[in-house]
Design a protein around this motif. Structure first.
Motif, PDB file in Angstrom:
ATOM      1  N   PRO A 166      -9.313   2.377  -5.710  1.00  0.00           N
ATOM      2  CA  PRO A 166     -10.248   1.525  -5.854  1.00  0.00           C
ATOM      3  C   PRO A 166      -9.819   0.714  -7.070  1.00  0.00           C
TER       4      PRO A 166
ATOM      5  N   ARG B 233     -13.536   1.718   5.051  1.00  0.00           N
ATOM      6  CA  ARG B 233     -14.253   2.517   3.997  1.00  0.00           C
ATOM      7  C   ARG B 233     -13.186   3.896   3.900  1.00  0.00           C
ATOM      8  N   HIS B 234     -13.455   4.480   2.763  1.00  0.00           N
ATOM      9  CA  HIS B 234     -12.864   5.725   2.522  1.00  0.00           C
ATOM     10  C   HIS B 234     -13.971   6.547   2.162  1.00  0.00           C
TER      11      HIS B 234
ATOM     12  N   LYS C  51       0.977  -1.118   0.093  1.00  0.00           N
ATOM     13  CA  LYS C  51       0.026  -0.052  -0.040  1.00  0.00           C
ATOM     14  C   LYS C  51       0.824   1.299   0.195  1.00  0.00           C
TER      15      LYS C  51
ATOM     16  N   GLU D  27     -15.057   0.932  -0.413  1.00  0.00           N
ATOM     17  CA  GLU D  27     -15.182  -0.350   0.321  1.00  0.00           C
ATOM     18  C   GLU D  27     -13.746  -0.690   0.244  1.00  0.00           C
ATOM     19  N   THR D  28     -12.691  -0.791   1.471  1.00  0.00           N
ATOM     20  CA  THR D  28     -11.421  -1.126   1.218  1.00  0.00           C
ATOM     21  C   THR D  28     -11.203  -2.619   1.235  1.00  0.00           C
ATOM     22  N   GLY D  29     -10.289  -3.030   0.790  1.00  0.00           N
ATOM     23  CA  GLY D  29      -9.889  -4.692   1.020  1.00  0.00           C
ATOM     24  C   GLY D  29      -9.586  -5.176   2.176  1.00  0.00           C
TER      25      GLY D  29
ATOM     26  N   HIS E 194      -5.760  -5.359  -1.675  1.00  0.00           N
ATOM     27  CA  HIS E 194      -4.961  -5.426  -0.472  1.00  0.00           C
ATOM     28  C   HIS E 194      -4.283  -6.562  -0.078  1.00  0.00           C
TER      29      HIS E 194
ATOM     30  N   TYR F 282     -10.240  -3.255  -3.665  1.00  0.00           N
ATOM     31  CA  TYR F 282     -10.772  -1.924  -3.183  1.00  0.00           C
ATOM     32  C   TYR F 282     -11.864  -1.509  -4.378  1.00  0.00           C
TER      33      TYR F 282
END
Length: 255
Positions: free
Chosen positions: A152, A118-119, A40, A112-114, A156, A163
């Motif tokens: 996105p 959430r972002h 990341k 929706e993050t891996g 992850h 994402y």
């Protein structure tokens, strides 16, 4: 990890077309540095000033290069980064934050993050300086200029999940300014004379300072610990990514 690993989803990047967000190359999901996962983390050490990728270049970096993509935030952009894994046991920091401020983040574009978080994408006045965290709401970070978030379509490193934009959320084309109550709550205070206030240094500034340190001058455990604590305080915890990437040491020397 549960289920089959997911594939990159470069089409998720299309939402950024013409929206003024800078895309940057991140490492591959499996990449490691000094034994630590960096999937990341930005691929370039000068990522804050390097030219951003075009949309096509970002997609190519995913599809052909096998790398993740990041979103480098500008002064007018704000992402509320929520990671439930860092909530206090039995607590929902996001719900408590929204309830305490009387706001609803569901009115903003959501990724929706891996990792199960959430972002929330928002805008803010360019002159508004904000802190990276509020201590009473662990697991919630506020990211703006000098920070980046995983875009996105990326994967992850731990869960191997993609994402993705929340299909039910507001589209990025309808992004709006953050609620006034939130901006007031995270406004960065000006330090009083002689008073050390947390969060007065940006992660970018921390990275630049750490890169200048000579590891030979910090062989003593106590000296190393002071540097770590000062870095955490000065950025209000927002420099956690910069510290392992830029510090000329990988941990405290043996006692």
């Amino acid at each position: 990890m549960n289920g089959k690993p997911e594939a990159f989803a470069p089409g998720q990047l299309d939402a950024f077309r013409g929206r003024g967000f800078a895309l940057i190359p991140l490492h591959k999901p499996d990449d490691r540095r000094d034994g630590k996962p960096v999937g990341k983390a930005p691929l370039k050490t000068n990522w804050r000033i390097a030219a951003p990728l075009s949309l096509d270049e970002a997609k190519y970096h995913m599809e052909v290069g096998g790398g993740n993509v990041g979103v480098r935030l500008a002064r007018s952009q704000l992402v509320v980064d929520v990671d439930p894994r860092n909530f206090a046991k039995g607590e929902d920091s996001l719900a408590r934050l929204q309830n305490s401020l009387g706001v609803d983040f569901d009115n903003f574009p959501v990724v929706e993050t891996g990792g199960g978080g959430r972002h929330f994408y928002m805008l803010k006045p360019v002159e508004a300086e904000v802190v990276g965290q509020l201590s009473e709401f662990p697991g919630v970070e506020f990211k703006t200029e000098g920070r980046q978030v995983v875009a996105p379509g990326s994967i992850h490193p731990d869960t191997r999940r993609a994402y993705r934009w929340d299909a039910l959320s507001v589209p990025l084309s309808e992004i709006s300014e953050a609620p006034g109550a939130l901006l007031s709550a995270i406004a960065k205070s000006v330090a009083s004379e002689g008073q050390a206030v947390a969060g007065v240094r940006s992660p970018e500034m921390l990275g630049q300072l750490l890169a200048l340190l000579d590891v030979g001058e910090f062989a003593d455990h106590d000296d190393w610990l002071k540097i770590m604590m000062a870095s955490h305080h000065a950025t209000a915890g927002a420099g956690r990514q910069e510290f392992p990437l830029y510090a000329p040491f990988n941990g405290p020397p043996p006692l």
